[in-house]
Motif scaffolding. Structure first.
Motif, PDB file in Angstrom:
ATOM      1  N   LYS A  53       0.861  -1.179   0.000  1.00 22.30           N
ATOM      2  CA  LYS A  53       0.000   0.000   0.000  1.00 22.30           C
ATOM      3  C   LYS A  53       0.897   1.228   0.000  1.00 22.30           C
ATOM      4  N   GLY A  54       0.449   2.267  -0.720  1.00 22.72           N
ATOM      5  CA  GLY A  54       1.287   3.444  -0.832  1.00 22.72           C
ATOM      6  C   GLY A  54       2.473   3.166  -1.729  1.00 22.72           C
ATOM      7  N   LYS A  55       3.612   3.773  -1.396  1.00 27.47           N
ATOM      8  CA  LYS A  55       4.814   3.597  -2.203  1.00 27.47           C
ATOM      9  C   LYS A  55       6.026   3.295  -1.321  1.00 27.47           C
ATOM     10  N   PRO A  56       6.011   2.150  -0.646  1.00 24.04           N
ATOM     11  CA  PRO A  56       7.196   1.778   0.130  1.00 24.04           C
ATOM     12  C   PRO A  56       8.368   1.501  -0.811  1.00 24.04           C
ATOM     13  N   ALA A  57       9.577   1.679  -0.315  1.00 24.89           N
ATOM     14  CA  ALA A  57      10.774   1.535  -1.150  1.00 24.89           C
ATOM     15  C   ALA A  57      11.174   0.068  -1.282  1.00 24.89           C
ATOM     16  N   VAL A  58      10.308  -0.726  -1.890  1.00 21.72           N
ATOM     17  CA  VAL A  58      10.600  -2.128  -2.183  1.00 21.72           C
ATOM     18  C   VAL A  58      10.229  -2.384  -3.643  1.00 21.72           C
ATOM     19  N   PRO A  59      10.988  -3.228  -4.356  1.00 18.23           N
ATOM     20  CA  PRO A  59      10.689  -3.455  -5.768  1.00 18.23           C
ATOM     21  C   PRO A  59       9.455  -4.318  -6.012  1.00 18.23           C
ATOM     22  N   VAL A  60       9.176  -5.255  -5.120  1.00 21.06           N
ATOM     23  CA  VAL A  60       8.019  -6.126  -5.303  1.00 21.06           C
ATOM     24  C   VAL A  60       6.757  -5.373  -4.910  1.00 21.06           C
ATOM     25  N   ARG A  61       5.834  -5.206  -5.844  1.00 23.76           N
ATOM     26  CA  ARG A  61       4.589  -4.492  -5.582  1.00 23.76           C
ATOM     27  C   ARG A  61       3.453  -5.458  -5.240  1.00 23.76           C
ATOM     28  N   HIS A  62       3.462  -6.607  -5.862  1.00 27.25           N
ATOM     29  CA  HIS A  62       2.431  -7.607  -5.578  1.00 27.25           C
ATOM     30  C   HIS A  62       2.974  -8.967  -6.007  1.00 27.25           C
ATOM     31  N   ALA A  63       2.692  -9.970  -5.231  1.00 27.73           N
ATOM     32  CA  ALA A  63       3.065 -11.333  -5.585  1.00 27.73           C
ATOM     33  C   ALA A  63       2.050 -12.279  -4.966  1.00 27.73           C
ATOM     34  N   GLU A  64       1.734 -13.317  -5.695  1.00 27.92           N
ATOM     35  CA  GLU A  64       0.859 -14.345  -5.127  1.00 27.92           C
ATOM     36  C   GLU A  64       1.123 -15.665  -5.820  1.00 27.92           C
ATOM     37  N   GLY A  65       0.911 -16.738  -5.072  1.00 28.39           N
ATOM     38  CA  GLY A  65       1.145 -18.048  -5.647  1.00 28.39           C
ATOM     39  C   GLY A  65       1.162 -19.126  -4.597  1.00 28.39           C
ATOM     40  N   SER A  66       1.738 -20.267  -4.959  1.00 31.49           N
ATOM     41  CA  SER A  66       1.859 -21.406  -4.063  1.00 31.49           C
ATOM     42  C   SER A  66       3.304 -21.878  -4.081  1.00 31.49           C
ATOM     43  N   LEU A  84       6.838  -0.825 -14.059  1.00 31.26           N
ATOM     44  CA  LEU A  84       6.169  -1.956 -13.424  1.00 31.26           C
ATOM     45  C   LEU A  84       6.057  -3.112 -14.411  1.00 31.26           C
ATOM     46  N   GLN A  85       6.621  -4.265 -14.028  1.00 30.48           N
ATOM     47  CA  GLN A  85       6.590  -5.457 -14.867  1.00 30.48           C
ATOM     48  C   GLN A  85       5.736  -6.518 -14.176  1.00 30.48           C
ATOM     49  N   GLU A  86       4.865  -7.171 -14.950  1.00 29.20           N
ATOM     50  CA  GLU A  86       4.069  -8.266 -14.411  1.00 29.20           C
ATOM     51  C   GLU A  86       4.547  -9.574 -15.035  1.00 29.20           C
ATOM     52  N   ILE A  87       4.873 -10.528 -14.186  1.00 27.69           N
ATOM     53  CA  ILE A  87       5.499 -11.767 -14.633  1.00 27.69           C
ATOM     54  C   ILE A  87       4.754 -12.964 -14.053  1.00 27.69           C
ATOM     55  N   GLU A  88       4.498 -13.939 -14.881  1.00 32.03           N
ATOM     56  CA  GLU A  88       4.026 -15.247 -14.415  1.00 32.03           C
ATOM     57  C   GLU A  88       5.243 -16.154 -14.331  1.00 32.03           C
ATOM     58  N   PHE A  89       5.363 -16.903 -13.235  1.00 32.09           N
ATOM     59  CA  PHE A  89       6.558 -17.726 -13.077  1.00 32.09           C
ATOM     60  C   PHE A  89       6.220 -19.126 -12.574  1.00 32.09           C
ATOM     61  N   VAL A  90       7.066 -20.074 -12.958  1.00 36.74           N
ATOM     62  CA  VAL A  90       7.027 -21.434 -12.425  1.00 36.74           C
ATOM     63  C   VAL A  90       8.463 -21.799 -12.088  1.00 36.74           C
ATOM     64  N   LEU A  91       8.719 -22.117 -10.849  1.00 35.16           N
ATOM     65  CA  LEU A  91      10.062 -22.447 -10.377  1.00 35.16           C
ATOM     66  C   LEU A  91      10.088 -23.927 -10.015  1.00 35.16           C
ATOM     67  N   VAL A  92      10.852 -24.694 -10.797  1.00 39.24           N
ATOM     68  CA  VAL A  92      10.954 -26.139 -10.583  1.00 39.24           C
ATOM     69  C   VAL A  92      12.429 -26.512 -10.551  1.00 39.24           C
ATOM     70  N   GLY A  93      12.887 -27.003  -9.409  1.00 36.12           N
ATOM     71  CA  GLY A  93      14.297 -27.355  -9.298  1.00 36.12           C
ATOM     72  C   GLY A  93      15.166 -26.136  -9.501  1.00 36.12           C
ATOM     73  N   ASP A  94      16.116 -26.228 -10.434  1.00 33.73           N
ATOM     74  CA  ASP A  94      17.032 -25.121 -10.692  1.00 33.73           C
ATOM     75  C   ASP A  94      16.614 -24.260 -11.877  1.00 33.73           C
ATOM     76  N   LYS A  95      15.426 -24.514 -12.432  1.00 26.55           N
ATOM     77  CA  LYS A  95      15.001 -23.776 -13.620  1.00 26.55           C
ATOM     78  C   LYS A  95      13.745 -22.963 -13.327  1.00 26.55           C
ATOM     79  N   VAL A  96      13.714 -21.768 -13.890  1.00 29.95           N
ATOM     80  CA  VAL A  96      12.571 -20.876 -13.759  1.00 29.95           C
ATOM     81  C   VAL A  96      11.976 -20.638 -15.141  1.00 29.95           C
ATOM     82  N   TYR A  97      10.669 -20.820 -15.244  1.00 32.14           N
ATOM     83  CA  TYR A  97       9.935 -20.504 -16.460  1.00 32.14           C
ATOM     84  C   TYR A  97       9.155 -19.218 -16.173  1.00 32.14           C
ATOM     85  N   PHE A  98       9.279 -18.240 -17.046  1.00 29.72           N
ATOM     86  CA  PHE A  98       8.602 -16.972 -16.791  1.00 29.72           C
ATOM     87  C   PHE A  98       8.119 -16.362 -18.096  1.00 29.72           C
ATOM     88  N   LYS A  99       7.083 -15.545 -17.991  1.00 25.66           N
ATOM     89  CA  LYS A  99       6.607 -14.814 -19.155  1.00 25.66           C
ATOM     90  C   LYS A  99       5.902 -13.551 -18.702  1.00 25.66           C
TER      91      LYS A  99
END
Length: 215
Positions: A53-66, A84-99
Motif C-alpha cells: 500500500k502506498g509507495k514503500p521503497a521495495v521493488p516487489v509491488r504484488h506477488a501471489e502463488g503457491s 512496473l513489470q508483471e510476470i508469471e513464473f514457475v520455479l521447478v528445481g534449478d530452472k525458472v519458467y517466466f513470461k
C-alpha cells in the motif's frame, strides 16, 4: 445510599475482574511466537500473497502463488524494474519458467531469479523471522477470515525481513496474526517509510502440483 454505593462498588469489581480475566486469557507473546516458529517448520505447502500500500521503497509491488517446502513455486509477480513489470513464473528445481503479459515462456536459472526475488523465502524464512522477533506483545484475539487468531506486535529485524520482501532497508515494529488453533502465521503487516507491505499465508499443506509449463 448504602445500597446504591454497594451496587457501584460491585459493578466496578465486576468490570475489573472481567478485564483481568480477558488480559490473562491472552498467551505470552514470546512463547506464542516460539510455538509458531516450530509449527511453521513443519509446513509442506502454502499459498501466499504479498501486497503493498502506498509507495514503500521495495521493488516487489504484488506477488501471489503457491510454494513447497522443497522450494518449488508458481504464481505471479509485479515488480518495479524500469517500470512496473508483471510476470508469471514457475520455479521447478534449478530452472525458472517466466513470461510477461504477451509472448510465451522463457527460462532463467534459479540463481538469476534469486537476484530479483526468492518466493520460497516466504516459507523458509518465516521460522527465523518469528524466532528473532523482539519486544513481543500479544494484543488481542480476533478473526482473520474464518480463523480465530492472536494479534501480536513485535520488532522485526531488517536482515530477516529482507529475505521475505527484498528491498526492505529498515527494522520494523510489525503486526502478526497467529492462528489460535494451529499456531501458524496467517498474516504479517509491515509499516514502512512511504507505505506498508502485507504478507498473507493460507491453504497450509494443501496438495500443490508444480510442473514445467506445457511448451
Amino acid at each position: 445510599m448504602r445500597t446504591i454505593l454497594g451496587l457501584v462498588v460491585a459493578g466496578l469489581l465486576l468490570v475489573t475482574a472481567c478485564s483481568a480475566k480477558s488480559e490473562a486469557a491472552l498467551p505470552d507473546g514470546p512463547a506464542l511466537l516460539k510455538r509458531s516458529a516450530e509449527a511453521m517448520r513443519t509446513v509442506t505447502t502454502v499459498a501466499f500473497t504479498i501486497a503493498t500500500k502506498g509507495k514503500p521503497a521495495v521493488p516487489v509491488r504484488h506477488a501471489e502463488g503457491s510454494l513447497t517446502r522443497e522450494g518449488d513455486a508458481k504464481g505471479t509477480l509485479q515488480i518495479e524494474i524500469a517500470g512496473l513489470q508483471e510476470i508469471e513464473f514457475v520455479l521447478v528445481g534449478d530452472k525458472v519458467y517466466f513470461k510477461g503479459p504477451t509472448g510465451g515462456f522463457q527460462t532463467m536459472t534459479r540463481q538469476q531469479l534469486l537476484a530479483l526475488y526468492n518466493p520460497s523465502a516466504v516459507l523458509t524464512g518465516v521460522p527465523g523471522l518469528l524466532s528473532t522477533a523482539k519486544d513481543v506483545h500479544t494484543q488481542a484475539e480476533e478473526k482473520v477470515g474464518d480463523a480465530t487468531a492472536y494479534r501480536v506486535a513485535a520488532t522485526l529485524s531488517q536482515d530477516v525481513l529482507a529475505t521475505l520482501v527484498p528491498g526492505i532497508q529498515q527494522g520494523v515494529t510489525g503486526t502478526l496474526w497467529i492462528d489460535k488453533a494451529t499456531s501458524r502465521l496467517l498474516k504479517l503487516d509491515l509499516p514502512l517509510t512511504g507505505g506498508s507491505v502485507a504478507v498473507t499465508l493460507g491453504d497450509y499443506d494443501a496438495p500443490v502440483t508444480i510442473a514445467p509449463p506445457a511448451s
